[in-house]
Design a protein around this motif. Structure first.
Motif, short mmCIF file in Angstrom:
data_model
loop_
_atom_site.label_atom_id
_atom_site.label_comp_id
_atom_site.label_asym_id
_atom_site.label_seq_id
_atom_site.Cartn_x
_atom_site.Cartn_y
_atom_site.Cartn_z
N LEU A 293 0.85 -1.21 0.00
CA LEU A 293 0.00 0.00 0.00
C LEU A 293 0.88 1.25 0.00
O LEU A 293 2.06 1.20 0.38
CB LEU A 293 -0.90 0.00 1.24
CG LEU A 293 -1.83 -1.22 1.45
CD1 LEU A 293 -2.47 -1.15 2.83
CD2 LEU A 293 -2.89 -1.29 0.37
N ASN A 294 0.29 2.37 -0.38
CA ASN A 294 0.93 3.69 -0.27
C ASN A 294 2.32 3.74 -0.91
O ASN A 294 3.29 4.28 -0.34
CB ASN A 294 1.03 4.12 1.20
CG ASN A 294 -0.35 4.41 1.79
OD1 ASN A 294 -1.25 4.85 1.06
ND2 ASN A 294 -0.51 4.16 3.08
N GLY A 295 2.44 3.10 -2.09
CA GLY A 295 3.67 3.23 -2.87
C GLY A 295 4.80 2.30 -2.48
O GLY A 295 5.87 2.35 -3.07
N HIS A 296 4.61 1.47 -1.47
CA HIS A 296 5.66 0.52 -1.09
C HIS A 296 5.64 -0.69 -2.02
O HIS A 296 4.61 -1.01 -2.62
CB HIS A 296 5.47 0.06 0.35
CG HIS A 296 5.71 1.14 1.36
ND1 HIS A 296 6.94 1.41 1.88
CD2 HIS A 296 4.85 2.03 1.95
CE1 HIS A 296 6.87 2.41 2.75
NE2 HIS A 296 5.59 2.81 2.81
N ALA B 24 1.51 0.36 5.28
CA ALA B 24 2.39 0.09 4.13
C ALA B 24 2.00 -1.19 3.40
O ALA B 24 2.41 -1.40 2.26
CB ALA B 24 3.84 -0.01 4.60
N GLN C 97 -8.66 0.38 2.71
CA GLN C 97 -7.64 -0.54 3.22
C GLN C 97 -8.24 -1.55 4.18
O GLN C 97 -7.87 -2.73 4.18
CB GLN C 97 -6.54 0.29 3.91
CG GLN C 97 -5.76 1.18 2.95
CD GLN C 97 -4.89 2.19 3.66
OE1 GLN C 97 -5.06 2.45 4.86
NE2 GLN C 97 -3.96 2.82 2.92
N LYS D 287 2.15 5.18 8.72
CA LYS D 287 1.16 4.97 7.67
C LYS D 287 1.11 3.49 7.27
O LYS D 287 2.15 2.83 7.23
CB LYS D 287 1.49 5.81 6.43
CG LYS D 287 1.40 7.31 6.65
CD LYS D 287 1.70 8.06 5.36
CE LYS D 287 1.61 9.57 5.56
NZ LYS D 287 1.90 10.30 4.30
#
Length: 780
Positions: A482-485, A595, A571, A593
């Motif tokens: 998630l969130n660009g990871h 991840a 999420q 945040k």
């Protein structure tokens, strides 16, 4: 007294006897009947092993037992006496199941010594050789006119004399011993038949010395059939050959158990005050720490305290893939250390080891008696007296109706010889001996003959999910980023922080993260680690090994919220979707945040689906039983091919018993397979309890059939072997009964030469044993 009462009564013990002199089913029946007359004594006598297993109340002494057997005409010796606690369970209607007593110091086993007892081939060989050498000329000059010469009858009589006396002595001795006790056995028939043929011929010759004065003639009038020296010699030789082949075959039938008992290590290298000392393995005591080098056998059951290696347990469990072990791992005696050096602390020694328990289970199964064998016992108890009566009636009727003394004599002798119930006495025990021995080689322990009957009738099997169908160990299924990871970074960060935790979920995540690293690298270190029981973990991880690092939080939703991290609705829906599939889902948050989400699940054992498909082919309905929720259960059921309606989910230990009872109330004969303490009650309740040997002692104790490995395929193999063993026993009994049912009337009608009868009788016993030995080739 019922089996249930017997199994739970106090003040009883188990006695095992070696019994010499038994030769047929009639002997077995006589010994059991005599011992059964002692108050409270129950005995099971085994012919091939020449042994007996008795449950004896304290009011009956060992000497009374020995005296009773000796008074019956046999020779008994106490092999082992073991006090017994009440058994943990019984199946009520099911007869006895294997009791687990002590069998000698250091885990030795009585069968190992006993294998040399009985009519050994080495003692029969010289008698057989002499009989064969002398019988050939007797047969030739008696049956082929071209070989005859004046007064050849006297030569035939002299040559046959050592055959019917010294060579046939084992038959005569056994018959005489039984006669002193007003009893009769197979040897009675053989002895009477052989002596009658010889003495009748000798009387004819002495009454008429010129009977064979002319070649090709047995009497001046040319009447043939007056002399039967060749019958006495040939019958003796054939029967000795049969006994010799039986002895060899029975020795082979016991090879599997002997091999099992010889698996154990002979020596152990024990550490005392830091110094290595080599001692006999039998001298180890619980608590000793011993060294196991690569290639050596592990001396006894124990716990690894230092070192790591792979252990080859195939000799004990039947599984070919070595098992990785390290500090804290349980290891089993007689398994082989394949690589690294191990230090092992002995936990079980002597008669308490897994190997000793396996030996006891196999031994007790082999000395038991299947219900189908009881019919043979009842028949053999009256068989010999009835045959003697039939022989007398045959002689009288032939003499009365035809007036031919020779024909009357021939028919009576043929009845005596053809009727010997050797095959009847060997049919069940040799089949059981071979089948259970082969099972031991494959890591399958059949506790008793009743189990064979149960496997034939089972039509439903409840499979405990965890540890039976699945490995019982969590494994990472996939990682959602998630969130660009990236998934790789999420797994690495989670693995690094979880590596400091002892929780099973943490172990699974750390193992998956480590295996994903290139070139067997190591996970990043963690600082400021914190663990919340039941919640999750937190720590600082420098993914690249430099910089201040990132704060990683992994765990449940509540744990993230406690750390000020609140996943969004989308999420949360992703997490719910993962959990709805029956998986365990763990949040991974980085620097405050979310991840990613790491999804874990119990792994289905390789081969479980194929094994369940095979169960269906065998006519057995597989059902899944688990304490997990319905979603988890449904997922596993789908993976292995179990129908949704055949799943019992969210079941507590008592609920497992209720599930077994529910199926039984519907008319099913139910098997239950499990490996845990919480399975023991259900295993006991089931018609057939099957313990997976990777499980607990209490589960194994509560079961009827034990699979020493952890592969569900072995469970199928165990059922197939049990059914095949039962089928072999039934085939043996059918031919033994059929042989006598056909042979006696044919002989009584005068249609069977006594020599052919002797060959057929010997062949029937050898064929029964040979048929049983086919079980030795039962494949994996």
């Amino acid at each position: 007294m019922s089996n249930h009462e017997l199994l739970h009564q106090t003040g009883t013990r188990i006695i095992e006897l070696d019994i010499e002199g038994m030769t047929c089913a009639s002997c077995v029946a006589r010994v059991e009947r005599k011992l059964g007359k002692l108050d409270g004594v129950e005995a099971s006598v085994n012919l091939p092993l020449e042994s007996a297993r008795l449950r004896v109340p304290d009011s009956v002494t060992d000497q009374q037992i020995v005296d009773t057997v000796n008074a019956t005409g046999y020779k008994a010796r106490i092999r082992e006496t073991s006090p017994r606690p009440p058994e943990p369970h019984t199946h009520g209607e099911h007869g006895e199941h294997g009791e687990h007593g002590e069998h000698g110091e250091h885990g030795g086993h009585p069968h190992e010594d006993h294998m040399s007892h009985g009519p050994a081939a080495s003692t029969l060989r010289p008698r057989l050789i002499v009989a064969a050498i002398l019988t050939v000329p007797v047969f030739a000059i008696s049956m082929v006119p071209a070989f005859q010469f004046p007064h050849w009858g006297w030569v035939a009589g002299l040559l046959a004399l050592p055959v019917v006396t010294w060579a046939a002595w084992p038959f005569h001795r056994a018959a005489a011993v039984n006669a002193r006790h007003l009893a009769s056995t197979m040897d009675t028939l053989v002895s009477i038949g052989v002596l009658a043929a010889y003495l009748y011929s000798a009387w004819q010759l002495f009454a008429n010395p010129l009977l064979t004065e002319h070649p090709g003639m047995e009497s001046p009038g040319g009447m043939g059939g007056a002399l039967y020296f060749e019958v006495a010699a040939v019958v003796t030789t054939f029967l000795l050959l049969g006994r010799f082949l039986e002895a060899n075959a029975k020795a082979k039938a016991g090879d599997a158990l002997k091999a099992l008992l010889n698996l154990g290590a002979k020596d152990a290298t024990v550490l005392r005050d830091g110094v290595e000392h080599k001692i006999p393995a039998g001298q180890l005591v619980a608590g000793d720490v011993f060294v196991v080098r690569p290639g050596e056998k592990i001396a006894t059951d124990g716990l690894v305290t230092d070192g790591s290696s792979a252990v080859d347990a195939s000799l004990v469990t039947g599984e070919s893939v070595p098992v990785e072990v390290g500090p804290g791992s349980q290891v089993t005696g007689a398994t082989i250390n394949t690589s690294g050096r191990l230090l092992v602390r002995a936990t079980r020694v002597g008669s308490e080891t897994t190997l000793a328990q396996m030996g006891r289970l196999v031994s007790e199964a082999q000395t038991g008696k299947a219900p189908i064998a009881r019919l043979a016992d009842r028949i053999s108890a009256v068989f010999v007296p009835v045959v003697l009566g039939i022989a007398v009636v045959t002689f009288v009727l032939w003499l009365a109706l035809g007036g031919d003394l020779n024909a009357s004599f021939t028919a009576a002798v043929a009845v005596l010889v053809i009727a010997c119930p050797c095959a009847l006495g060997l049919a069940t025990p040799v089949g059981l001996l071979t089948g259970t021995g082969r099972g031991a080689q494959l890591g399958i322990l059949i506790k008793g003959p009743q189990v064979l009957e149960d496997t034939r009738t089972v039509d439903a099997i409840l499979l405990d999910k965890t540890g039976t169908v699945t490995s019982g160990k969590l494994a990472v299924r996939h990682t959602l980023a998630l969130n660009g990871h990236s998934p790789a970074d999420v797994l690495s960060l989670a693995g690094a922080v979880e590596a400091a935790s002892e929780h099973p979920i943490a172990h699974a995540i750390a193992a998956a993260a480590k295996s994903a690293l290139p070139d067997a690298g190591s996970l990043p270190g963690v600082k400021d680690f914190l663990s919340a029981p039941g919640g999750g973990v937190r720590g600082t991880v420098a993914l690249n090994g430099t910089g201040p690092g990132q704060t990683v939080v992994a765990g449940r939703t509540t744990w993230l919220e406690e750390n000020g991290i609140f996943p969004g609705d989308e999420q949360r829906r992703a997490l719910a979707t993962e959990e709805a599939s029956g998986s365990t889902a763990i949040w991974v948050a980085v620097d405050g945040k979310p991840a990613g989400i790491v999804t874990l699940g119990d792994t289905v054992k390789p081969g479980s689906a194929a094994a369940i498909a095979k169960l269906k082919e065998l006519g057995i309905r597989p059902l899944l039983l688990t304490g997990d929720n319905a979603a988890v259960a449904a997922q596993v059921a789908t993976a292995v091919g179990i129908a949704p309606e055949d799943v019992f989910a969210g079941v507590l230990p008592q609920g497992k018993v209720d599930a077994v009872r529910k199926l039984q109330s519907q008319g099913s004969t139910v098997a239950m397979a499990g490996d845990g303490v919480n399975d023991a009650a259900a295993l006991a309740q089931a018609d057939l309890g099957i313990a997976m040997g990777s499980g607990t002692d209490v589960a194994i104790e509560a079961s009827d059939l034990t699979v020493m490995g952890s592969d569900l395929g072995q469970l199928v193999q165990a059922i197939e072997l049990s059914r095949k063993t039962l089928g072999t026993i039934k085939t043996n009994l059918f031919w033994a009964f059929f042989y006598n049912a056909i042979g006696i009337p044919v002989a009584a009608l005068g249609l069977l030469n006594p020599m052919i009868a002797g060959a057929a009788m010997a062949a029937s016993s050898v064929l029964v044993v040979a048929n049983s030995l086919r079980l030795r080739s039962f494949a994996k």
